[in-house]
Write a protein that holds these residues in place. Structure first.
Motif, PDB file in Angstrom:
ATOM      1  N   GLU C   4       0.838  -1.205   0.000  1.00  0.00           N
ATOM      2  CA  GLU C   4       0.000   0.000   0.000  1.00  0.00           C
ATOM      3  C   GLU C   4       0.870   1.250   0.000  1.00  0.00           C
ATOM      4  O   GLU C   4       0.618   2.189  -0.749  1.00  0.00           O
ATOM      5  CB  GLU C   4      -0.881   0.034   1.253  1.00  0.00           C
ATOM      6  N   VAL C   5       1.867   1.228   0.871  1.00  0.00           N
ATOM      7  CA  VAL C   5       2.729   2.405   0.967  1.00  0.00           C
ATOM      8  C   VAL C   5       3.447   2.633  -0.359  1.00  0.00           C
ATOM      9  O   VAL C   5       3.554   3.763  -0.830  1.00  0.00           O
ATOM     10  CB  VAL C   5       3.734   2.237   2.127  1.00  0.00           C
ATOM     11  N   ARG C   6       3.917   1.539  -0.947  1.00  0.00           N
ATOM     12  CA  ARG C   6       4.607   1.684  -2.228  1.00  0.00           C
ATOM     13  C   ARG C   6       3.698   2.312  -3.271  1.00  0.00           C
ATOM     14  O   ARG C   6       4.081   3.251  -3.980  1.00  0.00           O
ATOM     15  CB  ARG C   6       5.068   0.320  -2.728  1.00  0.00           C
ATOM     16  N   HIS C  28      12.107  -1.459   4.606  1.00  0.00           N
ATOM     17  CA  HIS C  28      11.151  -2.251   3.846  1.00  0.00           C
ATOM     18  C   HIS C  28      10.882  -1.642   2.482  1.00  0.00           C
ATOM     19  O   HIS C  28      10.723  -2.347   1.507  1.00  0.00           O
ATOM     20  CB  HIS C  28       9.829  -2.376   4.610  1.00  0.00           C
ATOM     21  N   VAL C  29      10.789  -0.329   2.460  1.00  0.00           N
ATOM     22  CA  VAL C  29      10.477   0.350   1.208  1.00  0.00           C
ATOM     23  C   VAL C  29      11.609   1.326   0.904  1.00  0.00           C
ATOM     24  O   VAL C  29      11.980   2.126   1.762  1.00  0.00           O
ATOM     25  CB  VAL C  29       9.136   1.108   1.299  1.00  0.00           C
ATOM     26  N   VAL C  42       5.880  12.829   1.494  1.00  0.00           N
ATOM     27  CA  VAL C  42       5.942  12.882   2.954  1.00  0.00           C
ATOM     28  C   VAL C  42       4.551  13.069   3.544  1.00  0.00           C
ATOM     29  O   VAL C  42       4.204  12.487   4.573  1.00  0.00           O
ATOM     30  CB  VAL C  42       6.898  14.006   3.398  1.00  0.00           C
ATOM     31  N   GLU C  43       3.746  13.848   2.847  1.00  0.00           N
ATOM     32  CA  GLU C  43       2.380  14.031   3.339  1.00  0.00           C
ATOM     33  C   GLU C  43       1.616  12.719   3.345  1.00  0.00           C
ATOM     34  O   GLU C  43       0.797  12.464   4.226  1.00  0.00           O
ATOM     35  CB  GLU C  43       1.650  15.074   2.483  1.00  0.00           C
ATOM     36  N   VAL C  44       1.895  11.889   2.344  1.00  0.00           N
ATOM     37  CA  VAL C  44       1.272  10.566   2.309  1.00  0.00           C
ATOM     38  C   VAL C  44       1.627   9.805   3.588  1.00  0.00           C
ATOM     39  O   VAL C  44       0.774   9.219   4.250  1.00  0.00           O
ATOM     40  CB  VAL C  44       1.739   9.793   1.071  1.00  0.00           C
TER      41      VAL C  44
END
Lengths: 183, 370, 165, 338
Positions: C4-6, C28-29, C42-44
């Motif tokens: 999801e983060v990716r 991890h990412v 960064v806001e994400v």
């Protein structure tokens, strides 16, 4: 209103509990050591500054002047010199200076030494009036310590050791190679 | 922006530090005060800066290792643990299990010592003089044990890349077991003398409340985060070493005030005792030092290693270029982030509360300055 | 979580966001973000429960790199954002208004490398003394300076796309 | 010639000299007691080197303080800066002249004895204010401000709690108060007990003892009002502080613990030399007992915060002492004492 008084009383009670504890501590025996007259036993593993190992049989140092310690020292506080006596194969240590003002007691020198010629001293009462007092001459210290042990120090002795015939090629440890890091 | 005296306002600019009894080192906090109320608190750091990161870039890893303990005099072993783990990660070195267990045992003992140091200093900040001597009594016990095994009392220099410098002996193990029993009893003394004390409670409860969001924004970690309800402990969220094999809890508190942080730390001492006990029981036999090449080549590439130091998350970011000297070494000390939120938390508190809050953050200035 | 983060990072403008081996690399990412998209990325992360770890400068030859580390409080998702910037006049947007904790980290990197964090309210020396001027102690001297590709194989010549995951 | 000096004057001068000597000796003893008690509470022996068991430590410290240079900060108000230590230690010594150490061992038995002591004891706050203000140091100033707010607030419950006794006895005269407690100490009555507790707490605050040592809170204000004092200036503050403690304990002993009266089965009320000595012993035992508790408290508790200190005074001590006073008035009306 009841809570008001409850708070006062529980607060007062907690104070009394603390006071009882400190009173018990006050009559308990003291736990400190009366330092200058009375010292704690110092652990044999204590890592003070380094010293040269005295070989009690020969009253010599074990150093082979391979310069490993000097290179391993991250702070550059070790400097040593050796000379080759005439006709000898190995170098003999003549000077060993430790600038203890820079030493961070990491122990890399002791661990890299291929012949275990260095050890930690157990000096902890180190204090002086000037920083020059912490430029240790380990060869000098070696002599003093050896005399204290009743030996006749032969450090920096450039006359080649006479008893050569018995073992011609036994101690042929090469001065340059293979310092394993296990201590 | 450092507050400056402003004649148009009836405020006072007070320089707290760099020499002040409760800044615990050379930290300077510039305060703008209205009476005794703090309007602005502006920490000024860097008085003890020694450029450790640059030294990390010019020395080999084993040469730099001795520096690590100088950053955090309270918990030098956690710093050392993180450093060797990072180097081993980047160099691909396997550590024998016994060495890893020994590292955990000594680190946890050191963590207890660090918390005890904090306990005494915190109470000293609050004006209680006696607890520090009681906690130092216990701390001495730990330091004696650690001195026996590492050879030093504060800057241990105990880890080696691929292992530890010296194996544990029976004297240490027995002494540690004695200590475990003793410490459990002593926690009761602390409870009676301090935790229950009404003056202490009034001083610490509700003072310096740090909410979850502030913790996230500032990246505060360790007991500061856990006191605010975040069960964030690297030993659990990103397990390293042998922590996955050990059973322990992450104590948290939800209030986020100084008292919560105090409780978390005391509870952590208990958990450390559990960890040490288990690790001693499971201590495997075997070597304590792996065979490592003479030159530990790093990379090329980069690696990140986070460990839980006594004050929070400690990260090493190593960039290697294939030589035995790191190309870049970044150390992220926990107190750095923990201190950075001081300005936000200390608005409108009393001067005395500022001292409490700074104490409860458990700052070690040399690790901030590096 | 990692995926999801990716995805979110890539949507926010990251050039690439790879899942990498945490055991070997510690994250991890690993995402590469252009300076322009940094604030969005960064806001994400701020939207999720990420906390800021640090801001690291890495001085290298053609371009220098600023690395941001974030970690999720639940664990299992440590994110690294890499931003490349010009070595002569390095400039990246500040993130201190999104993560106030970045304030000090950015000032520190400004001290050490002279990286300008555009929009930062106060880039006065934090760790170095006030009169340090243009000292920039961590800038590599020519002898020590290496190219980014030598240090980090992932940044090696453009045709090599092999990521060590 | 011989009647040029009235015997009363000789008596006064001699007594004053004795009182001053006593104040100095007391401070010397108390400093040692404090350090010894502190040491043992912290499980260490305390001063140990000078003299047997460190008994002469204070003497040496006093000598050291006297030998030190007197430093006056550049921006300080020099006159006030020098005046403050004297202001701090003279009034408590002067107040000692009305303290009844035994039935006949009292320099002056003023009929406003209690008021006399309290008014002199209150000068202490002025000394602290002067010291803090004249030092030209922000920390000192904070200490001074705190001291004023604290002492002014705590003066009220202090007086109210003493009024309980005065109301009961119907006199401010110290000897009357002691006489009224012959075999029956006020601390053993409910109202007397509450008043004693309140008096003790306020006494701690008035003498700036921990946990109310805010004017010199060292973790906050480095050393508070005496930050800038060194040498004998600092020494005089110490002297004043310990004399103040003695004074507070002496009032507590006189007003609540029966003064020089022993417990009822050991009471000696004569005026002979032996009786006087016994009475003096009783008095000193009680006084130093109270001081010991004060010391014990200091090394046990953390310091309170400033607003808590004032809240505690206004919200707890004053209401309770008021209520206590009213209750005493009612009871005194119903059960007249003697």
């Amino acid at each position: 209103m009841i809570r008001y008084f409850q708070e006062i009383f529980s607060g007062l009670w907690s104070l009394l509990v603390g006071m009882r504890l400190t009173a018990r501590m006050a009559v308990a025996p003291t736990i400190t050591t009366h330092y200058p007259f009375d010292t704690l036993e110092i652990t044999p593993n204590f890592r003070g500054h380094i010293d040269l190992v005295i070989n009690p049989k020969t009253a010599r140092d074990k150093c082979i002047v391979c310069m490993m310690c000097q290179r391993a020292c991250p702070s550059g506080c070790i400097s040593l010199k050796g000379e080759k006596p005439e006709g000898a194969k190995k170098k003999v240590l003549t000077e060993y200076h430790l600038d203890f003002t820079k030493c961070s007691l990491c122990g890399n020198c002791v661990e890299t030494c291929p012949v275990n010629a260095l050890e930690y001293s157990r000096d902890y009462q180190l204090a002086g009036f000037s920083r020059h007092e912490f430029h240790f001459d380990l060869v000098d210290r070696f002599r003093q310590r050896a005399r204290e042990q009743g030996l006749d120090p032969k450090v920096g002795d450039l006359t080649p050791p006479p008893p050569k015939p018995p073992k011609p090629a036994a101690t042929e440890t090469a001065p340059d190679a293979s310092g394993s890091t296990d201590g | 922006m450092i507050p400056r005296p402003d004649p148009s306002q009836e405020t006072l600019v007070l320089n707290m530090g760099p020499q002040h009894p409760s800044t615990h080192g050379v930290l300077r906090v510039v305060l703008r005060l209205d009476g005794e109320y703090v309007l602005e608190a502006h920490p000024v750091i860097g008085y003890g800066h020694r450029m450790h990161e640059l030294m990390g870039e010019v020395r080999t890893s084993s040469g730099f290792y001795a520096n690590v303990g100088r950053m955090d005099y309270g918990g030098a072993l956690s710093f050392g643990h993180g450093h060797v783990l990072a180097v081993e990660k980047l160099a691909g070195i396997e550590v024998p299990p016994r060495a890893e267990y020994i590292r955990v045992i000594t680190t946890e003992m050191n963590r207890i010592a660090s918390h005890l140091l904090w306990f005494g200093a915190f109470l000293l900040d609050l004006g209680a003089f006696t607890p520090i001597l009681y906690s130092f009594d216990d701390r001495e016990f730990i330091l004696d044990l650690l001195e026996h095994v590492t050879g030093a009392r504060l800057t241990f220099s105990y880890h080696r890349i691929g292992g530890v410098a010296r194996d544990l002996d029976d004297k240490f193990i027995e002494g540690t077991r004695v200590f475990l029993r003793r410490m459990r009893e002593r926690l009761d003394v602390y409870d009676k003398l301090v935790t229950g004390n009404v003056i202490f409670r009034k001083r610490a409860e509700g003072v310096g409340v740090i909410d979850k969001d502030t913790v996230l924004k500032y990246g505060a970690t360790g007991p500061v985060a856990r006191g605010s309800g975040l069960a964030y402990d690297i030993r659990r969220v990103e397990p390293y070493s042998v922590y996955p094999d050990l059973e322990f809890e992450i104590p948290t508190a939800t209030e986020g005030d100084s008292f919560a942080r105090y409780r978390v730390r005391l509870a952590e001492i208990e958990q450390c005792l559990r960890i040490v006990e288990q690790a001693l029981d499971r201590l495997p036999d075997g070597p304590v030092q792996a065979k490592v090449p003479k030159k530990v080549k790093l990379g090329p590439g980069d690696a990140y290693q986070a460990v839980e130091a006594a004050r929070g998350e400690l990260d090493y970011y190593l960039v290697g270029d294939g030589s035995d000297v790191p190309y870049r070494m970044k150390i992220r000390p926990p107190s750095f982030s923990n201190l950075s939120l001081l300005g936000e938390v200390c608005q409108g508190v009393l001067l005395s509360d500022l001292v409490t809050i700074m104490g409860s953050l458990d700052l070690v200035i040399p690790e901030i300055d590096r | 979580m990692v995926d999801e983060v990716r995805a979110a990072l890539e949507a926010a403008g990251a050039e690439r966001a790879d899942a990498v081996d945490h055991g070997a690399l510690g994250v991890h990412v690993d995402a590469r973000v252009p300076a322009g998209a940094l604030r969005k990325a960064v806001e994400v992360l701020r939207g999720w429960e990420f906390l800021i770890e640090d801001v690291v400068g890495v001085d290298a030859a053609p371009e220098m790199m600023v690395v941001y580390h974030f970690n999720h409080v639940g664990g299992g998702c440590r994110v690294r954002l890499r931003v490349l910037t010009d070595r002569e006049s390095p400039e990246v947007p500040t993130i201190q208004d999104i993560f106030p904790g970045a304030n000090w980290h950015e000032r520190e990197q400004h001290d050490f490398y002279g990286v300008m964090f555009a929009g930062h309210p106060d880039l006065s020396p934090l760790i170095l003394p006030e009169d340090a001027g243009d000292l920039r102690p961590l800038r590599k001297k020519d002898k020590r300076l290496k190219s980014l590709g030598d240090v980090l194989p992932a940044f090696a010549p453009p045709e090599a796309g092999g990521e060590d995951a | 010639m011989s009647n040029a000096l009235p015997p009363d004057l000789i008596r006064l001068v001699v007594s004053l000299a004795v009182v001053v000597g006593f104040a100095f000796a007391n401070a010397a003893v108390l400093v040692l007691v404090e350090r010894k008690v502190c040491g043992h509470i912290q499980r260490r022996p305390g001063p140990f080197e000078v003299g047997p068991h460190g008994l002469l430590q204070t003497a040496i410290d006093g000598l050291k303080l006297m030998g030190k240079q007197i430093l006056v900060p550049d921006n300080a108000d020099t006159k006030l800066f020098r005046l403050a230590p004297i202001l701090s230690f003279v009034p408590p010594i002067a107040a000692l002249i009305v303290v009844p150490f035994a039935k006949v061992l009292q320099v002056r038995d003023l009929d406003i004895g209690v008021l006399f002591i309290l008014s002199l004891a209150a000068v202490n706050v002025l000394a602290i204010l002067v010291a803090g203000w004249s030092s030209a140091n922000k920390y000192s100033l904070f200490g001074a401000i705190r001291a004023v707010a604290q002492n002014v607030a705590y003066e009220i419950p202090l007086l109210l709690s003493l009024l309980v006794v005065v109301m009961w006895v119907g006199s401010f005269r110290m000897s009357d108060i002691v006489a009224a407690q012959d075999g029956f100490w006020f601390v053993f009555t409910p109202m007397g007990f509450v008043a004693f507790l309140i008096y003790f707490v306020t006494g701690l605050a008035e003498t700036n003892r921990a946990p109310f040592d805010l004017p010199e809170a060292e973790s906050e204000l480095t050393a508070g009002f005496h930050t800038e004092y060194a040498g004998m200036g600092f020494g005089l503050f110490f002297l004043g502080e310990y004399t103040n403690m003695l004074l507070m304990a002496a009032i507590a002993t006189t007003c609540f613990l029966g003064g020089w009266n022993g417990p009822w089965f050991l009471a000696v009320s004569g005026t002979g030399v032996v009786a006087t000595l016994i009475q003096l012993c009783w008095f000193l035992v009680k006084v130093y007992g109270i001081i010991l508790v004060m010391v014990w408290i200091r090394w046990t508790f953390p310091r309170v915060r400033f607003d808590q200190l004032l809240n505690f005074c206004w919200k707890v001590l004053i209401p309770i002492s008021m209520a206590n006073l009213v209750a005493t008035a009612v009871v005194a009306k119903l059960v007249p004492l003697g």
